[in-house]
Design a protein around this motif. Structure first.
Motif, PDB file in Angstrom:
ATOM      1  N   HIS A 147      71.217   3.620  49.328  1.00  0.00           N
ATOM      2  CA  HIS A 147      70.738   2.481  48.534  1.00  0.00           C
ATOM      3  C   HIS A 147      70.820   2.786  47.036  1.00  0.00           C
ATOM      4  O   HIS A 147      70.947   1.876  46.217  1.00  0.00           O
TER       5      HIS A 147
ATOM      6  N   ARG B 200      77.486   2.892  45.554  1.00  0.00           N
ATOM      7  CA  ARG B 200      76.985   1.521  45.571  1.00  0.00           C
ATOM      8  C   ARG B 200      76.979   0.925  44.169  1.00  0.00           C
ATOM      9  O   ARG B 200      77.394  -0.231  43.966  1.00  0.00           O
ATOM     10  N   TYR B 201      76.530   1.702  43.200  1.00  0.00           N
ATOM     11  CA  TYR B 201      76.427   1.154  41.844  1.00  0.00           C
ATOM     12  C   TYR B 201      77.795   0.996  41.199  1.00  0.00           C
ATOM     13  O   TYR B 201      77.979   0.095  40.353  1.00  0.00           O
TER      14      TYR B 201
ATOM     15  N   LYS C 102      80.377  -0.016  42.817  1.00  0.00           N
ATOM     16  CA  LYS C 102      80.835  -1.290  43.374  1.00  0.00           C
ATOM     17  C   LYS C 102      80.196  -2.473  42.651  1.00  0.00           C
ATOM     18  O   LYS C 102      80.786  -3.550  42.561  1.00  0.00           O
TER      19      LYS C 102
END
Length: 742
Positions: free
Chosen positions: A330, A335-336, A338
């Motif tokens: 998370h 993720r960041y 993206k």
């Protein structure tokens, strides 16, 4: 108090008494001046020198004694003497009067207040020494506070009289001109039509716009002043640069990416920060294992056979690491990236207000520029200066999670939320725990009754609780580790195997090179922030643990919104961070959840309040789960249902608190909670029943007595007694009995 001070007080009291006796407050009004305008102007024309001198003396007296009427006198100066003489007279008189008030406050109050509020006055003196003239100029040009308060307050500081007089004269001059000019136009009003003349409208427009114009000018001067010595880049690599990948940094970067700004996030260690790696996630995983152990150990509460708890400490800690790994995606760089965030692993150091030097994990260095920068470097556990502590290889909430072997005897220093959560968790896992607290109770930020309930719970579970034990030194004696404490003058020794220190946290600022920007962190490492979370420079912000005052994950995320929005759009509008409704939870068993004022805080601030209590032992769901202990306490405005604060001590306390937090945030009172349908049987019914307790305490007794008479009359005067069988039947309707509170 010496004789000179008594004489001065007597003189001031006499002059103020004369002012009141001769109705000075009614004389110095605009209506009165306009009524006597013609006669005054005729007398002034014949006695100009005497009139100017008398006017100056009256103005000095009014200002020096902090009496009402200075604004009217300023308008009168323009009305009767014109722009030139009026400006000169008012400017001199106001400066002399302000200086006399400044000296009177210093002579009468400074010594006594310095003795009583030594630390506060010391900090004020430091600020005055560093930035006093500019600060005074700001107050004078943008009069947020009345001038008489500025006169009195500045007299308590170390500011020199010469500096005070010169700065006051120069900075009051523009405002004085605006008021005197408005007075000259007032003198020309002879008929109703004159009010809309161009000159009059211009004078009043200038009077109304002056604070706004002054604010813009002050802002421009302040920016030029604070950025002096730095060269602003012609272009920037990023719109926003975030230092730190914890909760505050992640939310800041997320918001910037969501509005399509170019943003970089620099993290020197692990993404997710304290919350993911060493704080919220691992501690709650450990607490869950401890709760399972407690359930097995006391299974007889639920009609089952209690069993001895056997477990591997290494397995428990391995589970904690697995949970961290499950949550980690998370907060991962992947993720960041993206989301549109440039994630950089490295250590950042400030070069200028727009530039940082980054040393990446592979040893490379690069310089990055950004229009705005957010400091979200987080915090770390604080280690107190206790002799011998370092030789004990102390554990903290950061290093604890590397343990694989179970301590034989664990010593925990600190009685705050972290210390209490870990004390109970390790004790429930079968590790003998001694908790040492310097103060007289655990959880010192909570009320006494809250702390006492937690203390009783800890003692009942077998925690060796040592209150009012001040650590003196750590030693090794006979192959054993010993902490010596001072307990009411007695030297007490406590043996232990490992020590865990949980006495607070401090900000991570040592490696940021803040001294290059003239930013001085506080003693606990946090940086001083303004209401918009800026740090000295309008384009540098801080949020999270490094900013304070609340070092919670949810507080960091809350601040991050303000820091990111102000950093990206602050040139157009800035938002002041709102702390009015800040909840928090201590995850002991029972949980302690609070929002708003406690009783002790309300008393300390002089806030009037009423208290409503509801015992959770009355809640059906709590009874069904054998968790019938704890209470809800709600503070309200006397006679009203508006919530000032609430605390829930009990199982699921954090979830129950959410309802009170929502109500406070949106201005909903206890009547709204009471009128909301809550499914039965749930824990959140406790909030409704607490509201019902308030309603019963504020029932309109007079109206109820009238209604009772009405119903008796409608029954034809029948006896109020009910048949025994009706009473028996009603006793078996608990839901209806409770819902009648609506």
């Amino acid at each position: 108090m010496n004789r000179k001070k008594l004489i001065l007080i007597a003189v001031i009291a006499t002059l103020v008494g004369l002012f009141i006796a001769f109705d000075g407050h009614t004389v110095l009004t605009l209506d009165n001046l306009q009524r006597h305008q013609d006669s005054l102007q005729q007398w002034i024309a014949a006695n100009t020198a005497l009139a100017v001198g008398g006017f100056v003396l009256i103005y000095i007296a009014v200002t020096a004694l902090s009496l009402p009427g200075a604004a009217i006198l300023t308008l009168a100066g323009g009305a009767f003497f014109g722009n030139l003489y009026g400006l000169a007279a008012v400017s001199v008189a106001s400066t002399v009067g302000a200086s006399l008030a400044f000296l009177a406050a210093r002579f009468l109050f400074r010594d006594s207040l310095r003795e009583r509020y030594a630390e506060t006055i010391r900090r004020m003196d430091q600020g005055i020494k560093k930035d006093g003239a500019f600060y005074l100029a700001t107050l004078r040009l943008v009069p947020v506070f009345p001038f008489f308060l500025i006169n009195l307050a500045m007299g308590l500081t170390a500011m020199k009289l010469r500096t005070y007089a010169v700065v006051s004269w120069l900075t009051m001059l523009p405002g004085t001109f605006v008021y005197v000019n408005a007075g000259t136009q007032l003198a020309q009003i002879e008929a109703l039509g004159d009010i809309v003349s161009a000159d009059v409208l211009g004078a009043f427009a200038l009077l109304g716009l002056f604070p706004l114009i002054a604010k813009v000018v002050i802002g421009f001067v302040r920016r030029r002043r604070v950025y002096r010595g730095f060269q602003k880049p012609a272009q920037f690599d990023y719109n926003l640069l975030v230092i730190g990948g914890g909760s505050a940094g992640l939310v800041s970067a997320y918001i910037a990416a969501a509005v399509k700004a170019k943003v970089a996030l620099i993290e020197r260690d692990k993404m997710g920060g304290d919350c993911l790696n060493t704080g919220c996630v691992p501690s709650k995983a450990l607490i869950r294992s401890a709760r399972a152990a407690d359930t097995l150990r006391h299974a007889d509460r639920y009609g089952l056979a209690s069993v001895p708890v056997k477990g591997s400490f290494a397995n428990i800690m391995a589970r904690v690491k697995r949970i961290i790994a499950e949550v980690e995606p998370h907060d991962s760089p992947e993720r960041y990236r993206k989301l549109g965030v440039d994630c950089i692993q490295g250590e950042a150091r400030f070069v200028s207000p727009w530039e940082v030097d980054v040393q990446t994990a592979d040893g490379r260095r690069q310089r990055l520029t950004a229009r705005s920068i957010i400091i979200a470097s987080g915090g770390k556990p604080m280690l107190p200066a206790i002799p011998g502590l370092e030789a004990m290889d102390p554990l903290t909430s950061d290093t604890l999670w590397q343990l694989d072997e179970q301590p034989e005897r664990l010593l925990i220093i600190g009685g705050g939320p972290i210390g209490c959560e870990l004390t109970q968790a390790f004790n429930r896992l079968g590790i003998p725990v001694t908790q040492v607290q310097r103060g007289a109770r655990l959880l010192p930020r909570e009320d006494q009754d809250v702390a006492e309930l937690i203390q009783q719970q800890f003692v009942s579970e077998g925690v060796d609780l040592r209150l009012e034990h001040a650590p003196i030194e750590f030693v090794e004696e006979g192959g054993k580790r010993v902490l010596y404490c001072d307990h009411h003058g007695e030297r007490v020794g406590i043996t232990f195997d490992r020590v865990l220190v949980a006495v607070g946290r401090q900000g991570n600022t040592a490696s940021l090179n803040l001294q290059a920007l003239g930013i001085e962190p506080a003693a606990n490492g946090t940086v001083p922030v303004e209401e918009d979370l800026s740090v000295r420079y309008p384009n540098i912000f801080a949020c999270g643990d490094v900013a304070g005052p609340y070092q919670f994950t949810h507080a960091a995320a809350h601040q991050a919104w303000y820091a990111a929005v102000n950093g990206l759009f602050g040139q157009f509008r800035r938002f002041r961070v709102d702390y009015r409704v800040m909840p928090w939870v201590t995850f002991t068993a029972p949980e302690v959840a609070r929002v708003g004022l406690s009783e002790e805080e309300a008393r300390a601030r002089g806030v009037a309040y009423e208290v409503t209590r509801y015992g959770i032992d009355d809640l059906d769901r709590a009874i069904a789960e054998s968790e019938a202990h704890g209470f809800i306490k709600v503070l309200t405005v006397p006679g009203k249902d508006r919530i000032l604060g609430a605390v829930v001590v009990g199982s699921r306390g954090g979830e129950i608190l959410a309802e009170f937090t929502l109500a406070m945030k949106h201005g909903l009172g206890l009547n709204k909670i009471l009128g909301t349908i809550h499914p039965y049987p749930t824990w959140n019914e406790a909030a409704k029943y607490a509201a019902g307790e308030w309603k019963r305490a504020h029932a309109p007794e007079a109206i109820l007595r009238l209604l009772e008479k009405l119903h008796r009359w409608r029954r034809g005067g029948a006896d109020d007694r009910r048949p025994a069988e009706a009473v028996s039947e009603a006793a078996h309707e608990p839901v209806a009995r409770r819902d009648i509170s609506q």
